[in-house]
Structures are given as structure tokens and as C-alpha cells.
Design a protein around this motif. Structure first.
Motif, PDB file in Angstrom:
ATOM      1  N   GLY A   1      17.953   2.033  12.033  1.00 43.91           N
ATOM      2  CA  GLY A   1      18.880   2.435  10.973  1.00 43.91           C
ATOM      3  C   GLY A   1      20.338   2.180  11.283  1.00 43.91           C
ATOM      4  N   GLY A   2      20.627   1.583  12.447  1.00 41.03           N
ATOM      5  CA  GLY A   2      22.011   1.301  12.825  1.00 41.03           C
ATOM      6  C   GLY A   2      22.395  -0.132  12.506  1.00 41.03           C
ATOM      7  N   VAL A   3      23.657  -0.453  12.770  1.00 40.47           N
ATOM      8  CA  VAL A   3      24.158  -1.804  12.538  1.00 40.47           C
ATOM      9  C   VAL A   3      24.824  -2.291  13.817  1.00 40.47           C
ATOM     10  CG1 VAL A   3      25.803  -3.206  11.235  1.00 40.47           C
ATOM     11  CG2 VAL A   3      24.547  -1.364  10.087  1.00 40.47           C
TER      12      VAL A   3
ATOM     13  N   GLY B   1       6.088   6.024  15.776  1.00 38.67           N
ATOM     14  CA  GLY B   1       6.196   4.575  15.750  1.00 38.67           C
ATOM     15  C   GLY B   1       7.615   4.077  15.985  1.00 38.67           C
ATOM     16  N   GLN B   2       8.557   4.994  16.235  1.00 43.84           N
ATOM     17  CA  GLN B   2       9.912   4.570  16.600  1.00 43.84           C
ATOM     18  C   GLN B   2       9.900   4.119  18.063  1.00 43.84           C
ATOM     19  OE1 GLN B   2      11.326   8.630  15.310  1.00 43.84           O
ATOM     20  NE2 GLN B   2      13.210   7.483  15.029  1.00 43.84           N
TER      21      GLN B   2
ATOM     22  N   GLY C   1      23.411  -0.576  26.975  1.00 48.97           N
ATOM     23  CA  GLY C   1      22.530  -0.656  25.818  1.00 48.97           C
ATOM     24  C   GLY C   1      21.143  -1.087  26.268  1.00 48.97           C
ATOM     25  N   VAL C   2      20.111  -0.661  25.518  1.00 48.02           N
ATOM     26  CA  VAL C   2      18.726  -0.968  25.884  1.00 48.02           C
ATOM     27  C   VAL C   2      18.102  -1.834  24.792  1.00 48.02           C
ATOM     28  CG1 VAL C   2      16.521   0.001  26.611  1.00 48.02           C
ATOM     29  CG2 VAL C   2      18.623   1.319  26.950  1.00 48.02           C
ATOM     30  N   ALA C   3      17.708  -3.058  25.158  1.00 47.35           N
ATOM     31  CA  ALA C   3      17.231  -4.008  24.155  1.00 47.35           C
ATOM     32  C   ALA C   3      15.927  -3.560  23.500  1.00 47.35           C
ATOM     33  CB  ALA C   3      17.057  -5.384  24.795  1.00 47.35           C
TER      34      ALA C   3
ATOM     35  N   GLU D   1      18.190  -6.268  16.727  1.00 52.17           N
ATOM     36  CA  GLU D   1      16.996  -6.112  15.889  1.00 52.17           C
ATOM     37  C   GLU D   1      16.467  -4.670  15.968  1.00 52.17           C
ATOM     38  OE1 GLU D   1      13.720  -8.344  17.424  1.00 52.17           O
ATOM     39  OE2 GLU D   1      12.303  -7.232  16.149  1.00 52.17           O
ATOM     40  N   MET D   2      16.389  -4.156  17.184  1.00 53.03           N
ATOM     41  CA  MET D   2      15.827  -2.814  17.344  1.00 53.03           C
ATOM     42  C   MET D   2      16.777  -1.738  16.814  1.00 53.03           C
ATOM     43  SD  MET D   2      12.895  -3.525  18.309  1.00 53.03           S
ATOM     44  CE  MET D   2      12.221  -1.859  18.466  1.00 53.03           C
TER      45      MET D   2
END
Lengths: 455, 195
Positions: B46-48, A258-259, B110-112, B40-41
Motif C-alpha cells: 500500500g506504499g509508494v 498473505g502479507q 530497507g528490505v526487498a 514492488e513489495m
């Protein structure tokens, strides 16, 4: 032991069985949520299926193209007809360089080939570096799931195992603390390794590159430190073009966990400066499957594990109940092509509900293939005599109206007058956890005849 | 015959019916606000993500991050963002990078749709830098953001050496599906989105 017996054992621990079922169902729901956020999901699945079908139709050309480009980039390509040959090649590479400590990242292929015991018998220390794989390795077992190898274990059992094997304090059950202990333990192994082995998610014919996907970063650690990188891949891992990766990677992690994408999606093109890259391309029964018209599509699998997570039988029986290293619906389709007698119970470990086919990112019609194996197994007389005889009788009865009516009356009468235990014994286990329904006084046909005259 | 010939001839003898490659056209997602979606993704991974107007502000944002303040051993591959205490290009053996607290690396795009950044291995003195550091900071220019992986691959050079998509910090859910950040690689991943 076949699947029903092993599943029965797994289910004896009710707490664990329930958690297993719930954990996997949760992953299935994560997959659904991720897929729903992708508006072109169905188009992606169709595209992935079509690319795989095309690749299979020209697999020889693509394998050669891959080999040519990989070699041009400085990798060495080896070919292995079976697991034994694969193991010999890997051991040869290690022995030539005097390497005694190998770190591995996830590779179901090396499980299939039995690489670990082969190398260990020859004095090489093998460390699986994926956390789940390390857990099952320390426990002396095999992965029970192709993406989550230790899903069959509770945190309590893992805490106890770590206490026994890597010296954590007793009673540790917090996943965070357990993961931290494994991180420290594995870092030592990674820093001391003399060679790293990875599986391969995709091999790109156009560029000669390999793509390896992990969430932990263990494949990158295992290949960035020691000078020798060995990559083991089945022939079905090759894809034609670099741009095809966009299709498969958008599907893979979403279907698996689901990632939207796994944490590390590493593209290896040739060895790193001063290092070596060896790629072992393995057949091990795959060309046989490629030649089987009815089952060829099983080779499209990208090993996401979605069919396992959704399967009501897998969730309730655990991966170790299956007689093959790849469990679940896809394993039950692959295994009989290797040995139909040894794996005869697997195609029956399914309710044929079709959920596996619905979630498969490359649209393998898994439940159809399972049914097809059942037909093969019955027609090849692999099924035990008792069941074959029962099927013969059923076929006879169901073909004749009058016989069917007479047997029906006999059964309804028998169910009413015979002791319940006898009836249950005749039901081949069906009544073990169920109550028999009370049989009706008359059949529908009799009712119709009584109220409307002859039908 | 050798294994290679055996396998290739068995593959060719399999008689798989021919069918065309469908191409890659017509797939993908549309996205109005690439930066918002990316952030958001990345957060889901788990990143910022911190948006900054220029590199000087990126440097200030990094210095405020706890991972930087607590770091004793730092490597920066982005001039002007963070101060390196070691120069990884002068490290001969990647094993000597063990103990690196923080590494600042540049990303190409970067990939949205998934919060991933593409890191080109040719800009890293050692591949190990990405995974061996305790914490990772990535600098990527906002105009490089693309909506989906198809657009990302169209911009990348096919087969340009080693490279990876990185989506957030290292993680695992191998113990009862409970998500833990910081498995083998970086324990945190701060992406500084510039411009």
C-alpha cells in the motif's frame, strides 16, 4: 452447549455463513500465494519448529535470561500463575498510578484471562483499539478469530452496531467509511488514555526485548502516548536470539494474511524516556501442557490463524461455536488441556483432513493432536454413554466376520423395507441434508461367493 | 513460594527432551534487483516508492506529493527534505503532536522481500511521530537495501533501543476482509529511495 449445537445455530443465517466461508478461503489463498513466493518456505518452517523445540527444552533458562535483560533495560517483570493473578497485577499497576482509562491492542492472552470484565468491575474504562476487537467489544462479544476478530459479522451488522454505539449515520455499510468513523472514535480514546496494554508476539531472551506486530498501528499509538506500557505474555512467547526473529517474522504475516510483513513490527527494549514498561509473564496452564509429552508441540504456536482459515469445519461453523477463546484447530488442541469435560466436543470439530498441519508455519501436527485428544476423551469416559455404547457395539460387530455379515444383511434389508424417515432417524443426523444411497441387493462377499465359490 | 519460583520450577519439572538450537545459517532469498523488488513489495503493502538520485531531488519529489502540498503542519527529521512547520524535538508532550499532517523520517535500511524499512527509535524525538501523523514520508539510502529479513537482522544492533519495521501505511481488513488504508496510523507512506 457443545460445538455441534452452536455450529447449527451459526449456519441458520445462510448468507452470513457463506460469506464467512468465502472470506476465510480467500485469506487461505492469499497465504498460499505468499508462501509460494518464498523459495525457502519449507526450510523456514522446519527451522521455526526446531527453534521452538529447542526453546521448550530450555525454557526456564530463557525465561530467566529474558527477565535479566529486560530488567537491565529498565522494564519491571511480573509473574502470574493464572489469569486471576495476571488480572490482579494489571489492576494493581493501574490503581497505584490512579489510571482509569486503558487502551489495549490485540492480546488473546487477556481474553483468556478475562481482563476486561475484571477491570471494568473495578471502575476502569477499557478500550480495545484493534478495529476488529473494538467491533466485538462494542457488540458485547469475544473475538471469533484470533487475527480477524469480527470476521463473523457482515458489514451491514457492523454498520448497524456503529450507528447504535458510536453514532454513525444509519445504513452505513461501506468498509472505508466505517473504518474512518472508527479511526476518529479510537483516536479520541487513544489520546485520552492513561495507560496502554499490548500483547507480545515474541520476547527475546538475548536482549530482553519485546516484538509486537500490528497492521493498524494501534499498539504503537497505545504505547507512545500514555506514560505506562503493560505487556502481557504467556511463557511460550520467549525465543532465544535476536536473529531468530528473521525466521518467525518471515513466516508469521504470510501465514496469517498473505502479507510479506505486517505494517508495524515494533521492537520494544525498555520503557520510553520518562515512561514505564511492565511485563507480565503468565503461566495459566502452559506448564501443564509443557509437561504433557503428547501435546507439548501445541505450545509452539505463533498465533497466525492459518489453521483456522483453512479448516473446513471452522470456516463453516464460525469462531463462536467453539467453547474456548482460541477457536479452530489450535484452540481445539489447547482447550481440553485446560478442562477436558467443558471442551470435550472440540477435538471432534474436525474432519481430520490434515490441512491445518500442512499450513502451520511451525509444523504443529494439529490433526494428529486432535485425534490423540479423541482417544483421551474416549478412554477417560468423558464421551456420553449413548455414543460410547454405539462404539462398543461397532467394535463388537467389526471384530467378527459372521456377525458383520449378518448385521450387514439386516441393515440392507431394513433400508429397503423400512420407511425412509425411520432410516434417517437412525443415522444420527447424517441423512439430515443427504439422501441415503439405495442399498445393494448383496454384499461384495456374497457376490464373490456366488461367482467364484467360497473365498 | 512466589509465582516466579512456582512457574520456573514447573517449567523445569516438565522434562522436555534436550535439543540444539539450529542457528540461522542457510536461509534467505537471492535477489538481483533489490530496488525493483523493494518498490514492488512496498506497493503491494500500500506504499509508494520513488527513486531519486540525491537528497535535493528527494526534496523536490516530496514537494510534488499531494500529501505534502495539502499539509499544513509538517515535521521533518531529515535535513533538506521538506520544510518543517514544527520542531518535534521542542514538543514536550507527544499528545501535542495530534494534528500533525505529515512527518518525514529517516530509515536505516530497507528490505526487498517485504518492502519494509527499519526505523531507529533513537532518531525520533517521540515514538508517536510514526503513527500520529496523517501521512508519512521515509527517506532511505538505496545502498542500505538488503534482500531479506535475515540480512536485515544481521545488520541491526541486537536490542538497540526501540525500533520498528514499517511496511507501508496503516491498514485493516477487519470488516469483511475488505482492505482499507488508514486505520489508526498514517494514511499514506511515501518512501524516497535515495541513490
Amino acid at each position: 452447549m457443545g460445538h455441534p449445537q452452536s455450529a447449527g445455530r451459526f449456519l441458520r443465517d445462510e448468507v452470513r455463513a457463506r460469506r464467512h466461508d468465502q472470506s476465510l478461503w480467500w485469506v487461505r489463498q492469499q497465504r498460499d500465494a505468499a508462501a509460494r513466493r518464498v523459495p525457502d518456505w519449507e526450510a523456514l518452517r522446519e527451522r521455526a519448529e526446531a527453534i521452538k523445540a529447542h526453546t521448550a527444552s530450555r525454557l526456564g533458562d530463557y525465561l530467566e535470561e529474558f527477565e535479566r535483560h529486560a530488567t537491565a533495560r529498565g522494564a519491571r517483570v511480573h509473574w502470574a500463575r493464572d489469569g486471576e493473578e495476571h488480572n490482579r497485577i494489571v489492576h494493581g499497576l493501574l490503581a497505584e498510578r490512579g489510571a482509569r482509562r486503558l487502551v489495549k491492542s490485540k492480546s488473546m492472552l487477556t481474553e483468556e484471562c478475562g481482563l476486561n470484565p475484571y477491570l471494568e468491575a473495578r471502575g476502569i474504562e477499557v478500550t480495545d483499539t484493534d478495529l476488529g476487537e473494538r467491533i466485538v467489544q462494542l457488540d458485547g462479544r469475544h473475538p471469533s478469530h484470533i487475527v480477524m476478530p469480527a470476521i463473523h459479522m457482515t458489514r451491514e451488522a457492523i454498520g448497524e452496531l456503529f450507528h447504535r454505539t458510536i453514532g454513525t449515520e444509519p445504513g452505513l455499510t461501506d468498509p472505508k467509511a466505517l473504518t474512518e468513523a472508527a479511526r476518529q472514535h479510537l483516536r479520541q480514546k487513544l489520546l485520552a488514555a492513561e495507560a496502554g496494554l499490548t500483547g507480545v508476539n515474541f520476547a527475546i531472551a538475548e536482549t530482553g526485548g519485546l516484538v509486537v506486530v500490528t497492521n493498524e498501528g494501534n499498539a504503537d499509538m497505545g504505547t507512545a502516548l500514555p506514560p505506562l506500557h503493560i505487556a502481557a505474555m504467556g511463557i511460550e512467547k520467549v525465543i532465544p536470539r535476536f536473529e531468530d526473529l528473521g525466521v518467525f517474522l518471515r513466516l508469521l504475516a504470510r501465514s496469517a494474511t498473505g502479507q510479506a510483513l505486517s505494517t508495524y513490527t515494533s521492537h520494544f527494549h525498555g520503557p520510553r524516556p520518562g515512561g514505564e514498561l511492565h511485563i507480565v509473564i503468565v503461566d495459566a496452564g502452559r506448564t501443564g501442557l509443557l509437561g504433557a509429552d503428547g501435546f507439548r508441540r501445541a505450545l509452539q504456536c505463533i498465533r497466525c490463524g492459518a489453521c483456522l482459515n483453512t479448516c473446513p469445519v471452522y470456516r463453516r461453523s464460525g469462531g463462536h461455536s467453539y467453547t474456548w477463546v482460541v477457536p479452530g484447530p489450535i484452540g481445539s488442541v489447547l482447550a481440553p488441556s485446560r478442562d477436558v469435560v467443558a471442551h470435550q466436543t472440540l477435538p471432534f470439530a474436525s474432519s481430520l483432513c490434515g490441512s491445518c498441519s500442512d499450513v502451520c508455519p511451525v509444523r504443529i501436527d494439529l490433526h494428529d493432536l486432535l485425534l490423540r485428544w479423541r482417544q483421551e476423551i474416549v478412554s477417560r469416559r468423558v464421551v456420553p454413554f449413548g455414543r460410547r455404547a454405539a462404539m462398543r457395539v461397532a467394535s463388537l460387530v467389526l471384530r467378527s466376520t459372521s456377525l458383520y455379515e449378518r448385521v450387514g444383511r439386516l441393515v440392507r434389508w431394513g433400508m429397503r423395507v423400512l420407511p425412509r424417515r425411520w432410516v434417517a432417524a437412525c443415522s444420527l443426523g447424517w441423512a439430515r441434508q443427504r439422501e441415503w444411497p439405495v442399498p445393494p441387493r448383496e454384499s461384495f462377499r456374497e457376490l464373490y461367493r456366488r461367482t467364484n465359490g467360497r473365498p | 513460594m512466589g509465582a516466579r519460583e512456582d512457574i520456573l520450577s514447573a517449567v523445569r519439572a516438565a522434562g522436555v527432551p534436550a535439543c540444539e538450537h539450529p542457528g540461522a545459517a542457510g536461509l534467505g532469498v537471492e535477489c538481483d534487483d533489490l530496488a525493483a523488488r523493494f518498490a514492488e513489495m512496498l506497493s503491494a503493502a500500500g506504499g509508494v516508492c520513488v527513486r531519486v538520485p540525491d537528497l535535493a531531488t528527494a526534496d523536490r519529489a516530496l514537494r510534488e506529493a499531494p500529501a505534502y502540498r495539502q499539509a499544513r503542519c509538517v515535521a521533518s527529521l531529515v535535513p533538506g527534505v521538506g520544510v518543517g512547520t514544527i520542531d518535534p524535538a521542542r514538543v514536550g508532550d507527544p499528545h501535542d503532536l495530534a494534528g500533525l499532517d505529515l512527518c518525514v523520517v529517516p530509515a536505516e535500511l530497507g528490505v526487498a522481500e517485504n518492502g519494509a524499512v527499519w526505523i531507529d527509535g533513537r532518531r525520533l524525538p517521540h515514538r508517536a511521530l510514526i503513527v500520529i501523523c496523517e501521512h508519512l514520508a521515509v527517506v532511505v539510502e538505496a545502498p542500505t537495501l538488503v534482500a531479506d529479513l535475515h540480512q536485515a537482522y544481521a545488520r541491526l544492533e541486537p536490542g538497540g533501543g526501540f525500533g520498528l519495521f514499517l511496511a507501508g501505511p496503516s491498514k485493516t481488513a477487519d470488516i469483511e476482509q475488505s482492505l482499507v488504508i488508514g486505520a489508526q496510523g498514517a494514511r499514506s507512506c511515501l518512501v524516497l529511495l535515495v541513490g
